[in-house]
Design a protein around this motif. Structure first.
Motif, mmCIF file in Angstrom:
data_model
loop_
_atom_site.group_PDB
_atom_site.id
_atom_site.type_symbol
_atom_site.label_atom_id
_atom_site.label_comp_id
_atom_site.label_asym_id
_atom_site.label_seq_id
_atom_site.Cartn_x
_atom_site.Cartn_y
_atom_site.Cartn_z
ATOM 1 N N LYS A 75 0.866 -1.170 0.074
ATOM 2 C CA LYS A 75 -0.328 -0.006 -0.020
ATOM 3 C C LYS A 75 0.996 1.260 0.161
ATOM 4 C CE LYS A 75 -4.256 -1.839 2.254
ATOM 5 N NZ LYS A 75 -4.996 -1.765 3.374
ATOM 6 N N ASN A 76 0.094 2.571 -0.014
ATOM 7 C CA ASN A 76 0.898 3.622 -0.044
ATOM 8 C C ASN A 76 1.671 4.063 1.283
ATOM 9 O OD1 ASN A 76 -0.682 5.028 1.903
ATOM 10 N ND2 ASN A 76 -2.219 5.514 0.561
ATOM 11 N N LEU A 77 2.504 5.015 1.335
ATOM 12 C CA LEU A 77 3.373 5.329 2.411
ATOM 13 C C LEU A 77 2.744 5.787 3.326
ATOM 14 C CD1 LEU A 77 5.960 7.408 0.127
ATOM 15 C CD2 LEU A 77 6.039 4.781 0.630
ATOM 16 N N ASN A 83 -0.593 7.871 4.262
ATOM 17 C CA ASN A 83 -1.366 9.160 4.719
ATOM 18 C C ASN A 83 -2.173 8.614 5.742
ATOM 19 O OD1 ASN A 83 -2.768 11.721 4.803
ATOM 20 N ND2 ASN A 83 -2.904 11.875 2.575
ATOM 21 N N PRO A 126 -0.190 4.238 9.536
ATOM 22 C CA PRO A 126 0.371 3.648 8.115
ATOM 23 C C PRO A 126 0.280 2.137 7.957
ATOM 24 C CG PRO A 126 2.414 4.445 9.394
ATOM 25 C CD PRO A 126 1.340 4.701 10.073
ATOM 26 N N HIS A 131 6.311 9.468 4.953
ATOM 27 C CA HIS A 131 5.769 9.210 6.443
ATOM 28 C C HIS A 131 6.927 8.865 7.376
ATOM 29 C CE1 HIS A 131 3.326 8.018 9.613
ATOM 30 N NE2 HIS A 131 2.292 8.385 9.018
ATOM 31 N N ALA A 152 7.774 5.715 -4.220
ATOM 32 C CA ALA A 152 6.039 5.713 -4.550
ATOM 33 C C ALA A 152 6.137 4.809 -5.626
ATOM 34 C CB ALA A 152 5.827 7.236 -5.081
ATOM 35 N N ILE A 175 0.949 9.833 -6.781
ATOM 36 C CA ILE A 175 2.232 10.424 -5.820
ATOM 37 C C ILE A 175 1.694 11.204 -4.598
ATOM 38 C CG2 ILE A 175 4.672 11.317 -5.542
ATOM 39 C CD1 ILE A 175 5.278 10.438 -8.192
ATOM 40 N N GLU A 185 -1.132 11.460 -3.336
ATOM 41 C CA GLU A 185 -1.800 10.795 -2.141
ATOM 42 C C GLU A 185 -1.054 9.992 -1.468
ATOM 43 O OE1 GLU A 185 -4.731 8.481 -4.719
ATOM 44 O OE2 GLU A 185 -6.225 10.024 -4.847
ATOM 45 N N GLN A 186 0.122 9.599 -1.696
ATOM 46 C CA GLN A 186 1.220 8.947 -0.827
ATOM 47 C C GLN A 186 1.853 9.929 0.052
ATOM 48 O OE1 GLN A 186 3.055 5.707 -2.471
ATOM 49 N NE2 GLN A 186 2.076 6.159 -4.344
#
Length: 561
Positions: free
Chosen positions: A2-4, A6, A13, A191, A473, A545, A547-548
Motif C-alpha cells: 500500500k501507499n506510504l 497518509n 500507516p 511518512h 512511490a 504520488i 496521495e502518498q
C-alpha cells in the motif's frame, strides 16, 4: 504494498500500529495529540485525568509552540526544543516545520545541526534511531530487528567520518540522519513511521572526542580496511533481509568509503549518496537556472571547482551528463570541468598519485599553485566551492572572475556557514552587484547600490526528498544517475522569473512540497521508462504520488476507515 501512509483516514500507516491506551499512547509520538485529544477520546483511550481539562486545537498548540521556539535565546536551544517536540508529538512537530520552514530549517538542519552534532554528548536526552557498532559485527541483523517500527522503507546512514565541514565526529554524527529524515517528511511527505536513522560507529580518529569522558561512542581509532569493508557488506545485506525494498541513503562518509560504497552497491540495491549525487543535482539545477541570467547556454560553460572530493566530482559528472544530452562528447564535456585541490590545479602530469574519482578530470595543462592563478589562466564562467575552506573566494578571486565575465557565477556551497568560501555580501560587493551567487548555508538579503539581492541557498533539501519520494512511490529497485539528471532539470524548471529578478537561482522554500512533488514525478517517470519500477504506472502519476504524501494533521480515532 500500500501507499506510504497518509494518516488522514487511518489510525496508522498500513495498519502497523496496535493502538495503546493511557500513558502508553501519549508515549507514542506519532499517535500523541497532547491537549488536542477530545473528551470522547480521553474517555475511550484511558486518558481522562492524565491531561489538563481544556481541549486545544492544533492551531492553538502551534501558536504556543511557535512562541516557545522564538523565546529561546540561541540556535542550539531552539534545536533542543524542536527535538523535544519531535520526541513527544511528531504530528505537531512536522506541522510547525512545514508552516515555518524558512525559519526552522536553519535550526533543524544546516547550520545549527553542525553545532548540535558537536554538542551531541551534552545535549543527548533520549535515543532516536540505531547505533550499530563494530562490536556488532556478525549480529547486525539482530540489531536491526530491535527497531520497534515494522516496514521501514527509508534509511539514512552515516559513519560520522565527514560531518558537514566539521570532520570526524564519530557517534555524534547521529544528528545528521535524524535531520535528513525530518526534511524527507517535511519537504516531501515521506511518512515518519517508515524512516530509520542509523549511525555506524567504528570508532573515531578525533583525539578530542576519545579524550572526552562524556563521549557517547566507541573510544578507539577508526576501523579501516577489510574489516570495515566486511562490516559494511554485512550491514547492507542485513538491511536487504530485514527491510526488503528499503531505500538506503549514504550520508557524510569519508571520500574513499563514500565512493567505494556507492560504486559497490548502486547497481544491486536501491541506494544513493546525497553528498555525491544530491549535491550534484542541486548544483546542476543552479547552473541551468543561472544561464537565464547570464545569457550563456550551458554548452558554453567552463566550471572551476575548489575541492575535488565527492561533492565536486559528483557535480562535474552530472554536468558532463547534461552536456552529453546536448550532443557534446563525454571527453570534451569533461574538459569543461577543472579542479583546484590542496596541491593546486589538477592536471595530468602534476606528479602525485591521483585517486580514481579525480583521474577523469586531470587534463593536459600547466600546473598552477593556487585558485587565483587558476582563475586568471582558465577564465572559468562558473566558480564552485566545495572544499570547506572558509574565505577562499577572497576579493582578488572574485574580481578575477569579473574580469573575464559580465555575470560571473559564484557558488560558495560549503557548510556550515564558517566554511563558506565567501559570504553573499562579499560576493555582491566585490563583484559590484554582477555576481550570480548561491551558497550552501543561508545568508540574509544584501542591498548593493540600491538593489536588494536575495541569495539562493543551494541546499540538497531541494533534491533528496523528492528523489526519495519518487523512488519509493513507484517501488524502484534502483536510483540511477539519470534520475538525478531528471531531478536537476525539474528543479531548474521550478525557478520562477520572480526568483531570478531578485538574484535567486533556486525556488522559494515556501513552495518546497510542490518542488519535491515535481521531482518525484520526474524520478518515477524515469524509473518506469527504465523498467525499474515494481508498481504499475497509474494513469494520473501526479495524483498517485500526491496521495502518498504524509500530511501532519491530527487523526480522528473514531472515524470510519
Amino acid at each position: 504494498m500500500k501507499n506510504l501512509g497518509n494518516t488522514s483516514k487511518t489510525l496508522s500507516p498500513i495498519g502497523l500500529y496496535d493502538l495503546p491506551s493511557g500513558p502508553a499512547l501519549m508515549d507514542q509520538p506519532l499517535l500523541n495529540k497532547g491537549t488536542s485529544f477530545t473528551k470522547a477520546e480521553q474517555d475511550a483511550l484511558g486518558l481522562r485525568g492524565l491531561l489538563p481539562p481544556r481541549i486545544f486545537s492544533m492551531e492553538e498548540q502551534l501558536e504556543r509552540s511557535l512562541a516557545q521556539f522564538r523565546g529561546k535565546t540561541s540556535p542550539l536551544e531552539k534545536y533542543i526544543f524542536l527535538v523535544s517536540l519531535q520526541h513527544r508529538n511528531e504530528t505537531l512537530f512536522y506541522r510547525l516545520l512545514l508552516d515555518h520552514l524558512e525559519e526552522m530549517m536553519p535550526i533543524i538542519y544546516t547550520p545549527t545541526v553542525g553545532e548540535a552534532c558537536l554538542e551531541y554528548s551534552g545535549i543527548f536526552r533520549s535515543p532516536r534511531g540505531l547505533w550499530i557498532t563494530i562490536e556488532d559485527k556478525g549480529k547486525i541483523e539482530s540489531v536491526l530487528r530491535n527497531w520497534p517500527r515494522r516496514g521501514v522503507r527509508l534509511i539514512v546512514v552515516t559513519d560520522g567520518e565527514r560531518i558537514l565541514g566539521l570532520g570526524d565526529l564519530g557517534a555524534l554524527g547521529m544528528g545528521i540522519p535524524i535531520g535528513k529524515l525530518a526534511l524527507y517528511t517535511t519537504c516531501a511527505g515521506v511518512h515518519p513511521y517508515y524512516c530509520l536513522p542509523i549511525t555506524i560507529d567504528v570508532g573515531t580518529n578525533s583525539e578530542r572526542l576519545r579524550g572526552d569522558p562524556m563521549y557517547i561512542g566507541m573510544n578507539h581509532e577508526r576501523t579501516r580496511g577489510d574489516v570495515y569493508n566486511d562490516f559494511m557488506e554485512e550491514f547492507v545485506n542485513a538491511v536487504r533481509k530485514v527491510f526488503p525494498g528499503c531505500l538506503l541513503q549514504f550520508e557524510d562518509f569519508g571520500n574513499a568509503n563514500a565512493f567505494h560504497l556507492l560504486e559497490k552497491n548502486r547497481d544491486r540495491i536501491c541506494c544513493f549518496n546525497d553528498d555525491i549525487q544530491g549535491t550534484a543535482a542541486v548544483a546542476l539545477a543552479g547552473i541551468i537556472a543561472s544561464a537565464r541570467l547570464t545569457g550563456a547556454p550551458i554548452e558554453k560553460e567552463k566550471l572551476l571547482f575548489l575541492g575535488a572530493g565527492e561533492a565536486g566530482t559528483g557535480i562535474a559528472e552530472l554536468f558532463v551528463s547534461a552536456l552529453e544530452s546536448h550532443g557534446i562528447d563525454r571527453e570534451a564535456a569533461r574538459r569543461q570541468c577543472w579542479f583546484v585541490d590542496s596541491k593546486g590545479l589538477l592536471v595530468r602530469d602534476r606528479g602525485d598519485k591521483l585517486p580514481d574519482h579525480k583521474k577523469p578530470f586531470a587534463h593536459e595543462g600547466e600546473h598552477l599553485p593556487d585558485l587565483l592563478s587558476a582563475v586568471k589562466h582558465l577564465k572559468p564562467t562558473t566558480l564552485i566551492g566545495v572544499a570547506g575552506v572558509g574565505g577562499a573566494f577572497n576579493q582578488d578571486v572574485v574580481e578575477a572572475m569579473c574580469a573575464s565575465n559580465e555575470r560571473p557565477v559564484i557558488f560558495a556551497l560549503s557548510n556550515p556557514t564558517s566554511s563558506a568560501e565567501c559570504t553573499a555580501e562579499e560576493a555582491y560587493k566585490w563583484s559590484r552587484g554582477k555576481a550570480v551567487f548561491a551558497s550552501g548555508s543561508p545568508f540574509s538579503p544584501v542591498t548593493y547600490d540600491g538593489q536588494t539581492f536575495e541569495p539562493g541557498q543551494g541546499n540538497n533539501v531541494y533534491i533528496f526528498p523528492g528523489v526519495g519520494l519518487g523512488a519509493l512511490a513507484c517501488g524502484s529497485t534502483r536510483v540511477t544517475h539519470s534520475m538525478f539528471l531528471a531531478a536537476a532539470e525539474a528543479l531548474a524548471e521550478a525557478v520562477q522569473d520572480s526568483d531570478l529578478a531578485c538574484g535567486r537561482v533556486y525556488p522559494n522554500l515556501k513552495g518546497i512540497r510542490r518542488v519535491s512533488l515535481d521531482i518525484a514525478i520526474a524520478v518515477a517517470e524515469e524509473a518506469w521508462d527504465l523498467g525499474l519500477a515494481q508498481v504499475p504506472k497509474p494513469e494520473d502519476v501526479e495524483t498517485f504520488i500526491q496521495e502518498q504524501m504524509f500530511e501532519p494533521e491530527y487523526r480522528d480515532y473514531f472515524c470510519e476507515e
